[in-house]
Scaffold this motif. Structure first.
Motif, PDB file in Angstrom:
ATOM      1  N   PRO A 319       0.812  -1.224   0.000  1.00 46.36           N
ATOM      2  CA  PRO A 319       0.000   0.000   0.000  1.00 46.36           C
ATOM      3  C   PRO A 319       0.845   1.273   0.000  1.00 46.36           C
ATOM      4  CG  PRO A 319      -0.918  -1.593   1.535  1.00 46.36           C
ATOM      5  CD  PRO A 319       0.403  -2.135   1.100  1.00 46.36           C
ATOM      6  N   LEU A 320       1.981   1.253   0.713  1.00 43.55           N
ATOM      7  CA  LEU A 320       2.861   2.427   0.718  1.00 43.55           C
ATOM      8  C   LEU A 320       3.479   2.623  -0.664  1.00 43.55           C
ATOM      9  CD1 LEU A 320       4.237   4.737   2.201  1.00 43.55           C
ATOM     10  CD2 LEU A 320       6.018   3.130   2.955  1.00 43.55           C
ATOM     11  N   ARG A 321       3.866   1.528  -1.306  1.00 44.88           N
ATOM     12  CA  ARG A 321       4.388   1.647  -2.668  1.00 44.88           C
ATOM     13  C   ARG A 321       3.346   2.266  -3.599  1.00 44.88           C
ATOM     14  NH1 ARG A 321       6.008  -3.825  -2.052  1.00 44.88           N
ATOM     15  NH2 ARG A 321       4.614  -4.468  -3.739  1.00 44.88           N
ATOM     16  N   GLU A 322       2.127   1.822  -3.482  1.00 42.33           N
ATOM     17  CA  GLU A 322       1.053   2.357  -4.329  1.00 42.33           C
ATOM     18  C   GLU A 322       0.822   3.832  -4.047  1.00 42.33           C
ATOM     19  OE1 GLU A 322      -2.044   2.597  -7.084  1.00 42.33           O
ATOM     20  OE2 GLU A 322      -0.524   1.039  -6.787  1.00 42.33           O
ATOM     21  N   LYS A 323       0.827   4.197  -2.771  1.00 42.65           N
ATOM     22  CA  LYS A 323       0.616   5.596  -2.390  1.00 42.65           C
ATOM     23  C   LYS A 323       1.730   6.484  -2.936  1.00 42.65           C
ATOM     24  CE  LYS A 323       0.136   8.571   1.704  1.00 42.65           C
ATOM     25  NZ  LYS A 323       0.133   8.598   3.190  1.00 42.65           N
ATOM     26  N   MET A 324       2.971   6.053  -2.772  1.00 41.61           N
ATOM     27  CA  MET A 324       4.095   6.840  -3.277  1.00 41.61           C
ATOM     28  C   MET A 324       4.102   6.889  -4.798  1.00 41.61           C
ATOM     29  SD  MET A 324       7.319   5.982  -0.773  1.00 41.61           S
ATOM     30  CE  MET A 324       7.448   6.808   0.828  1.00 41.61           C
TER      31      MET A 324
END
Length: 353
Positions: A319-324
Motif C-alpha cells: 500500500p505504501l508503494r502504491e501511495k508513493m
C-alpha cells in the motif's frame, strides 16, 4: 535535458536556432586544451558576428546557452552578445569555488565570467542556486527552473514489449518483486553507484526480489563485479531505446539508485511519472526530483544499511508503494511538465527582451 529545453523554448513561443556545434568539454583539466578551445571559440564568435552584421535581419534577439561549468565553459556566446548588444541567457549553470585553482582554473574563470554576464540564469537545483548567488549582478535574475520531463510524449511513444518473455530470456524470474535500475555502465560516479547498489541490496532481508538492470557500456565487467554480492538476483537486460523504458517503469515495483554525484537524475522523474516509487541517495539535486517520504525514500549517501532498510520497507508495504507511486505520478504530471518549464522561460526571457 538540452533537447527538452529546446522544446520548452519552442512551446514558449521562441524560435531557437542552433548557432554552434562546438563542444568545449574538457574531462582532464588540460590547460593547453582550454587555450585551444578559447582560440577556436573566439574565431567562431567573430565569424558569427560578421555573418549577422552583414545580415542584421537574421541576427538573433538573444543567446541561450545550456550547461555551463568549469569543464564546459562558453567561449562563444558572451563575445557575440557583447558585439551585437543582445542579452545572454544561461540554463543549468553550476559554479564550484573549489575549482578556482588547478587544472580547470581557466575554464572555471571563463564559466564564472559568462554567468556574471547573463541577464537570467536558470538553475535546476536549490544547491546550484546557492552556489550561483554570488555571481548574479543586481540587475540580473537567478531563476529556479526545476528539472522537468515531457511525460505525456514519453508515455505516448511507449513501445509494446513482452516483459515476461524478456525477463525470462535474461534469466530472471516471474512472481517476485522487481527492483529496477536504469543507468549507463561507465566509470566514475555511475560505477560507484553500481558498487553501492550491490553492497546495499546484499543486505536485504526480504527474500523474493530481483534487480532488473537496464544499461550497458564499456565498464560492464566492473558493473557485474559490483553486483556480484546479489548473485543471480541481478538480471541484465542490456541497453534500450527510450521508447522501451515506460513498460519497464510500469512493470517494476521500486526504482533503486544511489545516485553518486548525480546532478539530479532524469530517470527518477521518468520513473515517478510512470507511478514507480523511488529509493535513492539524498545527494546534490536528487531532493529536487524525489520528494522524500512522498514519492520515495531518500537515504544518507553511501550508507548501505540505510539504503537496504528503505528498500526492505517498501518491499514489505505494497500500500505504501502504491501511495508513493500515485504521488510521484501526480508530482511529475502537474509540477514537472514541459508546459511549466515553458511558462518560466517565457516569463523571464520576454521580460528581458
Amino acid at each position: 535535458m538540452g533537447r527538452l529545453l529546446w522544446s520548452a523554448l519552442e512551446l514558449a513561443g521562441f524560435e531557437p536556432v542552433l548557432a554552434s556545434e562546438k563542444r568545449s568539454f574538457d574531462s582532464q583539466g588540460d590547460a593547453d586544451f582550454q587555450h585551444a578551445m578559447k582560440k577556436q571559440g573566439s574565431a567562431e564568435a567573430e565569424a558569427l558576428i560578421a555573418k549577422w552584421r552583414a545580415r542584421p535581419e537574421d541576427a538573433p534577439k538573444g543567446w541561450f546557452t545550456y550547461h555551463i561549468y568549469h569543464k564546459a565553459p562558453d567561449w562563444i556566446g558572451p563575445t557575440v552578445c557583447a558585439a551585437l548588444d543582445i542579452p545572454y541567457f544561461v540554463a543549468e549553470a553550476s559554479h564550484a569555488p573549489k575549482r578556482a585553482r588547478g587544472g580547470w582554473q581557466m575554464g572555471y574563470e571563463a564559466a564564472a565570467s559568462a554567468i556574471r554576464s547573463a541577464r537570467a540564469v536558470f538553475h535546476m537545483t536549490r544547491l546550484d542556486g546557492e552556489c550561483l548567488k554570488p555571481l548574479i549582478a543586481a540587475d540580473n535574475a537567478l531563476v529556479l527552473l526545476p528539472p522537468f520531463v515531457d511525460i505525456e510524449t514519453f508515455i505516448e511513444n511507449a513501445a509494446q514489449i513482452d516483459i515476461d518473455a524478456a525477463v525470462t530470456n535474461a534469466g530472471g524470474r516471474k512472481d517476485v518483486n522487481n527492483l529496477l535500475a536504469v543507468a549507463m555502465m561507465r566509470g566514475g560516479d555511475k560505477l560507484m553507484s553500481y558498487q553501492q547498489l550491490g553492497a546495499a541490496l546484499a543486505r536485504l532481508k526480504t527474500p523474493d526480489w530481483q534487480l532488473l538492470v537496464i544499461g550497458d557500456g564499456e565498464r560492464r565487467r566492473e558493473v557485474e563485479e559490483a553486483l556480484a554480492p546479489i548473485g543471480d538476483k541481478a538480471v541484465y537486460l542490456g541497453a534500450m531505446a527510450p521508447d522501451a523504458l515506460p513498460a519497464w517503469y510500469e512493470y517494476a515495483d521500486i526504482y533503486v539508485w544511489p545516485a553518486c554525484g548525480e546532478a539530479y537524475g532524469m530517470a527518477f522523474l521518468e520513473a515517478e511519472g510512470c507511478g514507480l516509487p523511488v529509493v535513492a541517495g539524498n545527494i546534490r539535486g536528487v531532493p529536487d526530483v524525489v520528494k522524500d517520504r512522498e514519492t520515495g525514500l531518500l537515504t544518507v549517501p553511501g550508507d548501505a544499511a540505510a539504503f537496504a532498510a528503505a528498500v526492505d520497507q517498501l518491499l514489505a508495504d505494497a500500500p505504501l508503494r502504491e501511495k508513493m507511486g500515485q504521488a510521484g505520478r501526480q508530482f511529475v504530471r502537474e509540477e514537472r511538465t514541459l508546459a511549466k518549464a515553458a511558462e518560466i522561460l517565457k516569463s523571464h526571457i520576454e521580460g528581458v527582451l
